[in-house]
Design an enzyme around this catalytic site. Structure first.
Site, PDB file in Angstrom:
ATOM      1  N   GLU A 274      55.866  41.527  66.672  1.00 41.28           N
ATOM      2  CA  GLU A 274      56.182  43.366  65.641  1.00 41.28           C
ATOM      3  C   GLU A 274      55.870  43.461  67.070  1.00 41.28           C
ATOM      4  O   GLU A 274      55.430  44.636  67.183  1.00 41.28           O
ATOM      5  CB  GLU A 274      55.187  43.942  65.023  1.00 41.28           C
ATOM      6  CG  GLU A 274      55.561  43.890  63.660  1.00 41.28           C
ATOM      7  CD  GLU A 274      54.693  43.787  62.693  1.00 41.28           C
ATOM      8  OE1 GLU A 274      53.839  44.792  63.030  1.00 41.28           O
ATOM      9  OE2 GLU A 274      55.078  44.492  61.102  1.00 41.28           O
ATOM     10  N   GLY A 276      56.362  46.734  70.405  1.00 41.94           N
ATOM     11  CA  GLY A 276      57.084  47.377  70.587  1.00 41.94           C
ATOM     12  C   GLY A 276      57.347  47.747  72.206  1.00 41.94           C
ATOM     13  O   GLY A 276      59.057  47.659  72.972  1.00 41.94           O
ATOM     14  N   ARG A 277      56.894  48.303  72.633  1.00 39.54           N
ATOM     15  CA  ARG A 277      56.411  48.603  74.247  1.00 39.54           C
ATOM     16  C   ARG A 277      57.087  47.121  74.784  1.00 39.54           C
ATOM     17  O   ARG A 277      57.113  47.515  75.907  1.00 39.54           O
ATOM     18  CB  ARG A 277      54.927  48.586  74.189  1.00 39.54           C
ATOM     19  CG  ARG A 277      54.368  49.088  76.304  1.00 39.54           C
ATOM     20  CD  ARG A 277      53.298  49.238  75.710  1.00 39.54           C
ATOM     21  NE  ARG A 277      51.959  49.416  74.713  1.00 39.54           N
ATOM     22  CZ  ARG A 277      51.537  50.928  75.283  1.00 39.54           C
ATOM     23  NH1 ARG A 277      52.206  52.286  75.595  1.00 39.54           N
ATOM     24  NH2 ARG A 277      51.151  51.726  73.838  1.00 39.54           N
ATOM     25  N   ARG A 313      52.678  60.921  77.216  1.00 39.15           N
ATOM     26  CA  ARG A 313      51.387  60.111  76.759  1.00 39.15           C
ATOM     27  C   ARG A 313      50.301  60.323  77.757  1.00 39.15           C
ATOM     28  O   ARG A 313      49.105  59.918  77.048  1.00 39.15           O
ATOM     29  CB  ARG A 313      52.409  59.078  77.201  1.00 39.15           C
ATOM     30  CG  ARG A 313      53.263  57.941  76.062  1.00 39.15           C
ATOM     31  CD  ARG A 313      54.057  57.373  77.097  1.00 39.15           C
ATOM     32  NE  ARG A 313      52.446  55.568  76.293  1.00 39.15           N
ATOM     33  CZ  ARG A 313      51.721  55.131  76.897  1.00 39.15           C
ATOM     34  NH1 ARG A 313      52.366  56.068  78.544  1.00 39.15           N
ATOM     35  NH2 ARG A 313      51.049  54.736  76.966  1.00 39.15           N
ATOM     36  N   TYR A 317      47.197  60.369  75.638  1.00 37.87           N
ATOM     37  CA  TYR A 317      46.709  58.711  76.032  1.00 37.87           C
ATOM     38  C   TYR A 317      46.050  58.487  77.491  1.00 37.87           C
ATOM     39  O   TYR A 317      45.761  57.417  77.893  1.00 37.87           O
ATOM     40  CB  TYR A 317      47.145  57.226  75.530  1.00 37.87           C
ATOM     41  CG  TYR A 317      48.147  57.450  74.424  1.00 37.87           C
ATOM     42  CD1 TYR A 317      47.407  57.643  73.326  1.00 37.87           C
ATOM     43  CD2 TYR A 317      49.622  57.207  74.273  1.00 37.87           C
ATOM     44  CE1 TYR A 317      48.002  57.419  71.543  1.00 37.87           C
ATOM     45  CE2 TYR A 317      50.195  57.335  73.518  1.00 37.87           C
ATOM     46  CZ  TYR A 317      49.193  57.019  71.970  1.00 37.87           C
ATOM     47  OH  TYR A 317      50.234  57.530  71.250  1.00 37.87           O
ATOM     48  N   CYS A 342      53.649  76.645  78.347  1.00 36.65           N
ATOM     49  CA  CYS A 342      52.265  77.568  78.750  1.00 36.65           C
ATOM     50  C   CYS A 342      51.051  76.583  78.659  1.00 36.65           C
ATOM     51  O   CYS A 342      50.737  76.878  77.615  1.00 36.65           O
ATOM     52  CB  CYS A 342      52.521  78.092  78.122  1.00 36.65           C
ATOM     53  SG  CYS A 342      54.286  79.535  78.318  1.00 36.65           S
TER      54      CYS A 342
HETATM   55  C1  LIG Z   1      51.911  48.316  62.532  1.00 35.72           C
HETATM   56  C2  LIG Z   1      52.669  48.179  63.829  1.00 35.72           C
HETATM   57  N1  LIG Z   1      53.808  46.881  63.889  1.00 35.72           N
HETATM   58  C3  LIG Z   1      53.855  47.278  65.758  1.00 35.72           C
HETATM   59  C4  LIG Z   1      53.085  48.259  66.775  1.00 35.72           C
HETATM   60  C5  LIG Z   1      53.814  47.708  68.212  1.00 35.72           C
HETATM   61  O1  LIG Z   1      52.804  47.639  69.264  1.00 35.72           O
HETATM   62  P1  LIG Z   1      53.662  47.994  70.303  1.00 35.72           P
HETATM   63  O2  LIG Z   1      54.189  49.021  71.343  1.00 35.72           O
HETATM   64  O3  LIG Z   1      52.320  47.785  71.394  1.00 35.72           O
HETATM   65  O4  LIG Z   1      53.642  46.090  70.530  1.00 35.72           O
HETATM   66  C6  LIG Z   1      52.638  49.179  65.563  1.00 35.72           C
HETATM   67  C7  LIG Z   1      52.158  50.265  66.801  1.00 35.72           C
HETATM   68  O5  LIG Z   1      51.529  50.471  66.322  1.00 35.72           O
HETATM   69  C8  LIG Z   1      52.218  48.777  64.767  1.00 35.72           C
HETATM   70  O6  LIG Z   1      51.396  50.088  64.389  1.00 35.72           O
END
Ligand SMILES: Cc1ncc(COP(=O)(O)O)c(C=O)c1O
Length: 415
Positions: A274, A276-277, A313, A317, A342
């Site tokens: 999974e 994302g980043r 971000r 973070y 502001c």
């Molecule tokens: C369940 C789950 N899967 C995948 C991701 C994606 O994480 P990343 O963007 O670090 O790959 C997240 C991010 O919060 C997540 O909560």
């Protein structure tokens, strides 16, 4: 692949001048590189080829339909965490059979939506949730495939706000409780145990925590596979880290694969990832224009037209985003890069050596493709930025800029 580079001191996105994009679409502007997204997907799929994973793009990182569609065209599925994300993934063309649904608090409405459409599986994070899914499945006369989310209690050595697999976190169930959760699931009507899931955190730069999480869960996985004939999937989540700072070493897909693929192969199970980043983070720039430069006795502030509502971000973070001059050539000055909101927390870079920009100059925040626009808000009644996709020499608007009228469109003045 680096989609953003300089030629004759001008910043390019693939083959397009970033300054042209700013002129054409205005600022603040998110710019995405389609080829970078495709290259990242192919690099990960290639490195993990021996286990032929289903790569479910974690839509939360960047929900733009053009981004999701680009990945769907590569063969990606989607990891969603809300009914809204499921809607977006389906609308962008992700096959429902490749969609997994995570999250600690799915509502009845969201579960019903997922069940009616027939998603691959729900990850379940607690006993009340599994009972809720079972009740919903029974009412609809459907079967809900579920994957129990394991919290393997490993330290991913990342920012505290993006750690998700330690015992203090709200996510998943402890390793020792997974068997009990599965026994309960097996007794409930309308539930099929499809696998287990974990996601230990985000922006992880070493493969070791992933390997450790696998080491802790592989026996359990093998045992559950023997116990339940429907058990087929091990979803190891996302979390692969990218380079934000110049010289920072990203976690390379080959390094990741070397650490996790052999153990996965031995389990003889269908693997789900999974990311994302990793797929979209370095595919995006946030381009902004300098409004003016303000000197105080203590500091210099470069005030731009992007703000914390566009990119939160740095505040949320303490994230570092490299600041690029769209036209290179000015010397560097020590300054804060701030927006017009502001709040003292409205900064994009603090106390950094930045291009000594002047009013009207363009700057770009690098690595803004993940958790950038997706976390944007309209705080201070600032319309959401426009988003544009570049593909080779072409650019096309993938989200028009909001207007002031858009800000009030859903409001009702009551009595
Ligand atoms: C369940 C789950 N899967 C995948 C991701 C994606 O994480 P990343 O963007 O670090 O790959 C997240 C991010 O919060 C997540 O909560």
């Amino acid at each position: 692949m680096n989609a953003f580079y300089y030629r004759r001191n001008e910043l390019y996105a693939e083959s397009v001048l970033v300054s042209r994009l700013a002129e054409r679409y205005g600022t603040p502007l998110y710019v995405y590189s389609r080829r970078h997204i495709q290259a990242q997907y192919r690099a990960l799929a290639g490195a993990m080829a021996e286990v032929r994973p289903l790569i479910c793009y974690s839509v939360k990182a960047n929900t733009n339909a053009a981004v999701i569609r680009t990945l769907a065209a590569e063969g990606a599925g989607a990891d969603v965490v809300s009914g809204g994300e499921l809607f977006r993934a389906l609308r962008a063309g992700v096959p429902v059979s490749k969609i997994v649904f995570a999250g600690v608090g799915k509502t009845g409405e969201e579960i019903e939506y997922g069940l009616r459409r027939g998603i691959l599986f729900f990850t379940v994070e607690s006993e009340p949730e599994i009972r809720r899914i079972a009740a919903c499945a029974e009412r609809l006369g459907r079967t809900a495939r579920i994957a129990a989310r394991v919290n393997p209690d490993v330290d991913p050595a990342t920012h505290a706000h993006i750690t998700t697999g330690e015992k203090e976190n709200k996510f998943g169930v402890a390793l020792q409780d997974v068997r009990g959760l599965c026994r309960l699931a097996a007794r409930l009507p309308g539930i099929e145990i499809a696998g287990i899931h974990m996601h230990i955190g985000s922006q992880i730069l070493s493969a070791a925590p992933f390997a450790e999480a696998l080491r802790r869960t592989r026996e359990l996985c093998a045992e559950l596979k023997r116990a339940y004939p429907s058990f087929r999937y091990l979803d190891i989540g996302g979390g692969i880290g990218i380079d934000y700072r110049p010289g920072q070493k990203p976690l390379l897909p080959e390094t990741y694969a070397r650490q996790v693929a052999p153990a996965l192969k031995k389990l003889g199970i269908s693997v789900v990832l999974e990311p994302g980043r990793f797929l979209v983070g370095n595919a995006g720039l946030l381009v902004c224009r300098v409004q003016h430069v303000k000197h105080s006795p203590h500091k210099t502030f470069i005030v731009v037209d992007a703000a914390m509502n566009d990119l939160i971000r740095p505040l949320l973070y303490e994230a570092y985003h490299e600041v690029l001059a769209v036209r290179r050539g000015r010397r560097a000055i020590r300054a804060d890069l701030v927006g017009p909101i502001c709040e003292s927390g409205d900064f994009l870079a603090l106390d950094r050596d930045l291009p000594a920009a002047r009013e009207g100059d363009l700057l770009a925040m690098r690595s803004a493709g993940a958790y950038g626009f997706a976390m944007a808000s309209t705080y201070n009644s600032r319309p959401l930025a426009a988003e544009v996709m570049v593909d080779g020499r072409k650019s096309f608007l993938v989200r028009r800029r909001q207007t002031w009228r858009d800000l009030v469109r859903d409001e009702v003045i009551g009595n």
